[in-house]
Design a protein around this motif. Structure first.
Motif, PDB file in Angstrom:
ATOM      1  N   THR A   2       1.198  -1.288  -0.016  1.00 31.51           N
ATOM      2  CA  THR A   2      -0.028   0.535   0.106  1.00 31.51           C
ATOM      3  C   THR A   2       0.661   1.010   0.111  1.00 31.51           C
ATOM      4  O   THR A   2       2.125   1.412   0.718  1.00 31.51           O
ATOM      5  CB  THR A   2      -1.185   0.171   1.499  1.00 31.51           C
ATOM      6  N   ARG A   3       0.482   1.580  -0.863  1.00 27.46           N
ATOM      7  CA  ARG A   3       1.320   3.722  -0.953  1.00 27.46           C
ATOM      8  C   ARG A   3       0.563   4.202  -0.554  1.00 27.46           C
ATOM      9  O   ARG A   3      -0.645   4.709  -0.688  1.00 27.46           O
ATOM     10  CB  ARG A   3       2.003   3.383  -2.462  1.00 27.46           C
ATOM     11  N   LYS A   4       1.803   5.612   0.681  1.00 29.11           N
ATOM     12  CA  LYS A   4       0.137   6.901   1.645  1.00 29.11           C
ATOM     13  C   LYS A   4       0.229   7.577   0.023  1.00 29.11           C
ATOM     14  O   LYS A   4       1.550   7.617  -0.440  1.00 29.11           O
ATOM     15  CB  LYS A   4       1.614   7.091   2.202  1.00 29.11           C
ATOM     16  N   VAL A   5      -0.717   8.332  -0.232  1.00 35.18           N
ATOM     17  CA  VAL A   5      -1.281   9.280  -0.728  1.00 35.18           C
ATOM     18  C   VAL A   5      -0.720  10.554  -0.147  1.00 35.18           C
ATOM     19  O   VAL A   5      -1.145  10.772   0.582  1.00 35.18           O
ATOM     20  CB  VAL A   5      -2.929   9.421  -1.515  1.00 35.18           C
ATOM     21  N   GLU A   6       0.530  10.955  -0.375  1.00 34.92           N
ATOM     22  CA  GLU A   6       0.683  12.191  -0.355  1.00 34.92           C
ATOM     23  C   GLU A   6       0.776  13.690  -0.712  1.00 34.92           C
ATOM     24  O   GLU A   6       1.316  13.426  -2.068  1.00 34.92           O
ATOM     25  CB  GLU A   6       2.172  12.093   0.036  1.00 34.92           C
ATOM     26  N   VAL A   7      -0.286  14.385  -0.575  1.00 34.17           N
ATOM     27  CA  VAL A   7      -0.258  15.500  -1.242  1.00 34.17           C
ATOM     28  C   VAL A   7       0.251  17.006  -0.385  1.00 34.17           C
ATOM     29  O   VAL A   7       0.061  17.098   0.243  1.00 34.17           O
ATOM     30  CB  VAL A   7      -1.610  15.918  -2.055  1.00 34.17           C
ATOM     31  N   VAL A   8       1.114  17.555  -1.219  1.00 36.94           N
ATOM     32  CA  VAL A   8       2.325  19.132  -0.855  1.00 36.94           C
ATOM     33  C   VAL A   8       2.209  19.703  -1.414  1.00 36.94           C
ATOM     34  O   VAL A   8       1.793  19.822  -2.160  1.00 36.94           O
ATOM     35  CB  VAL A   8       3.653  17.887  -0.403  1.00 36.94           C
ATOM     36  N   PRO A   9       2.203  21.132  -1.069  1.00 34.82           N
ATOM     37  CA  PRO A   9       2.401  22.163  -1.829  1.00 34.82           C
ATOM     38  C   PRO A   9       3.502  21.730  -2.698  1.00 34.82           C
ATOM     39  O   PRO A   9       4.877  20.863  -2.713  1.00 34.82           O
ATOM     40  CB  PRO A   9       2.532  23.296  -0.377  1.00 34.82           C
ATOM     41  N   HIS A  10       3.965  23.010  -3.678  1.00 32.31           N
ATOM     42  CA  HIS A  10       4.511  22.750  -4.191  1.00 32.31           C
ATOM     43  C   HIS A  10       6.293  23.445  -4.315  1.00 32.31           C
ATOM     44  O   HIS A  10       6.061  23.687  -3.155  1.00 32.31           O
ATOM     45  CB  HIS A  10       4.593  24.067  -5.797  1.00 32.31           C
ATOM     46  N   ASN A  11       7.208  22.463  -4.230  1.00 32.61           N
ATOM     47  CA  ASN A  11       7.891  22.595  -4.029  1.00 32.61           C
ATOM     48  C   ASN A  11       9.135  23.213  -5.062  1.00 32.61           C
ATOM     49  O   ASN A  11       9.218  22.200  -6.115  1.00 32.61           O
ATOM     50  CB  ASN A  11       8.823  21.340  -3.137  1.00 32.61           C
ATOM     51  N   PRO A  12      10.351  24.197  -5.152  1.00 27.00           N
ATOM     52  CA  PRO A  12      10.633  24.281  -6.009  1.00 27.00           C
ATOM     53  C   PRO A  12      11.975  23.323  -6.531  1.00 27.00           C
ATOM     54  O   PRO A  12      12.705  23.958  -7.700  1.00 27.00           O
ATOM     55  CB  PRO A  12      10.787  26.553  -5.573  1.00 27.00           C
ATOM     56  N   ASN A  13      11.937  22.826  -6.048  1.00 29.21           N
ATOM     57  CA  ASN A  13      13.681  22.137  -5.923  1.00 29.21           C
ATOM     58  C   ASN A  13      12.837  21.151  -7.090  1.00 29.21           C
ATOM     59  O   ASN A  13      13.930  20.437  -7.389  1.00 29.21           O
ATOM     60  CB  ASN A  13      13.601  21.042  -4.887  1.00 29.21           C
ATOM     61  N   TRP A  14      11.689  20.364  -7.585  1.00 29.09           N
ATOM     62  CA  TRP A  14      10.948  19.707  -8.128  1.00 29.09           C
ATOM     63  C   TRP A  14      11.821  20.073  -9.816  1.00 29.09           C
ATOM     64  O   TRP A  14      12.161  19.059 -10.384  1.00 29.09           O
ATOM     65  CB  TRP A  14       9.664  19.752  -7.822  1.00 29.09           C
ATOM     66  N   ARG A  15      11.943  21.019  -9.968  1.00 25.72           N
ATOM     67  CA  ARG A  15      12.278  20.955 -11.138  1.00 25.72           C
ATOM     68  C   ARG A  15      13.585  21.117 -11.155  1.00 25.72           C
ATOM     69  O   ARG A  15      14.131  21.108 -11.818  1.00 25.72           O
ATOM     70  CB  ARG A  15      12.427  23.074 -11.753  1.00 25.72           C
ATOM     71  N   THR A  16      14.790  21.242 -10.514  1.00 28.94           N
ATOM     72  CA  THR A  16      15.874  21.234 -10.131  1.00 28.94           C
ATOM     73  C   THR A  16      16.190  19.266 -10.084  1.00 28.94           C
ATOM     74  O   THR A  16      17.002  19.034 -11.254  1.00 28.94           O
ATOM     75  CB  THR A  16      17.217  21.191  -9.255  1.00 28.94           C
ATOM     76  N   LEU A  17      15.338  18.105  -9.812  1.00 31.89           N
ATOM     77  CA  LEU A  17      15.272  17.151  -9.559  1.00 31.89           C
ATOM     78  C   LEU A  17      15.268  16.617 -10.733  1.00 31.89           C
ATOM     79  O   LEU A  17      15.282  15.297 -11.652  1.00 31.89           O
ATOM     80  CB  LEU A  17      14.111  16.389  -8.508  1.00 31.89           C
ATOM     81  N   PHE A  18      13.810  17.343 -11.637  1.00 34.91           N
ATOM     82  CA  PHE A  18      13.535  16.614 -13.184  1.00 34.91           C
ATOM     83  C   PHE A  18      14.898  16.978 -14.121  1.00 34.91           C
ATOM     84  O   PHE A  18      15.048  16.094 -14.964  1.00 34.91           O
ATOM     85  CB  PHE A  18      12.525  18.185 -13.507  1.00 34.91           C
ATOM     86  N   GLU A  19      15.722  18.151 -14.033  1.00 32.11           N
ATOM     87  CA  GLU A  19      16.147  18.657 -14.590  1.00 32.11           C
ATOM     88  C   GLU A  19      18.077  17.474 -14.506  1.00 32.11           C
ATOM     89  O   GLU A  19      18.083  17.058 -15.781  1.00 32.11           O
ATOM     90  CB  GLU A  19      16.957  19.673 -14.206  1.00 32.11           C
ATOM     91  N   THR A  20      17.899  17.207 -13.112  1.00 32.68           N
ATOM     92  CA  THR A  20      18.675  16.087 -13.422  1.00 32.68           C
ATOM     93  C   THR A  20      18.929  14.852 -13.730  1.00 32.68           C
ATOM     94  O   THR A  20      19.367  14.387 -14.214  1.00 32.68           O
ATOM     95  CB  THR A  20      19.211  16.682 -12.113  1.00 32.68           C
TER      96      THR A  20
END
Length: 176
Positions: A2-20
């Motif tokens: 079972t996976r926890k469904v977690e919904v969180v505020p936008h994180n500006p680091n997501w862009r960097t994680l995508f680019e990496t």
């Protein structure tokens, strides 16, 4: 599991994680890659999201992707094949604690699925009222279905279809 469904505020680091991650995927899929896009809720800066980076990869040949499965596995991805969507290759990645961190959706260039995903992202980034409604829905469903990803996904389905329709119309207006 079972996976926890977690919904969180936008994180500006997501862009960097995508680019990496996109740099690593480009190396793994070599000359087949045409373009890589950040999609999904983590690419919409004003909304809450599950902290999973969705990446869309456009390739020249979908069949060649299968030849590079071992390179994707070396990056920590599970190869899921089409996984319910014809002519797609889907990959999942979890961190060492078993928490999902990335989804990679691979389609051939000019696939209608590519256009749909990009239109959805671009529409919500340009229509803040609909983005806010989507964010509120995601938060509500995350609270209602904290351990039921199917319930969470089913709850979003109708809204997503409506945004897909609006996004397609908006995209046609932009193109004309």
């Amino acid at each position: 599991m079972t996976r926890k469904v977690e919904v969180v505020p936008h994180n500006p680091n997501w862009r960097t994680l995508f680019e990496t991650e996109s740099k690593q995927i480009t190396i793994a899929l070599v000359e087949n890659v045409i373009a890589i896009h950040h999609i999904g809720s983590t690419s919409i800066e004003t909304i809450y999201a599950k902290p999973i980076i969705d990446i869309l990869v456009e390739v020249s040949s979908i069949s060649k992707v299968d030849e590079n499965n071992s390179q994707m596995q070396a990056l920590g991805y599970q190869c899921m094949g089409e996984f319910g969507i014809k002519d797609r290759r889907f990959f999942l990645k979890d961190n060492p604690a078993g928490i999902r961190t990335h989804h990679v959706h691979v389609f051939e260039v000019d696939s209608p699925q590519v256009k749909r995903h990009l239109a959805f992202r671009d529409y919500l980034n340009n229509h803040l009222e609909d983005a806010e409604s989507y964010s509120a829905l995601k938060q509500s469903l995350g609270s209602k279905y904290p351990h039921d990803i199917e319930g969470y996904m089913d709850g979003k389905h109708g809204f997503i279809q409506e945004i897909d329709r609006k996004a397609a119309e908006w995209h046609i207006k932009l193109s004309s």
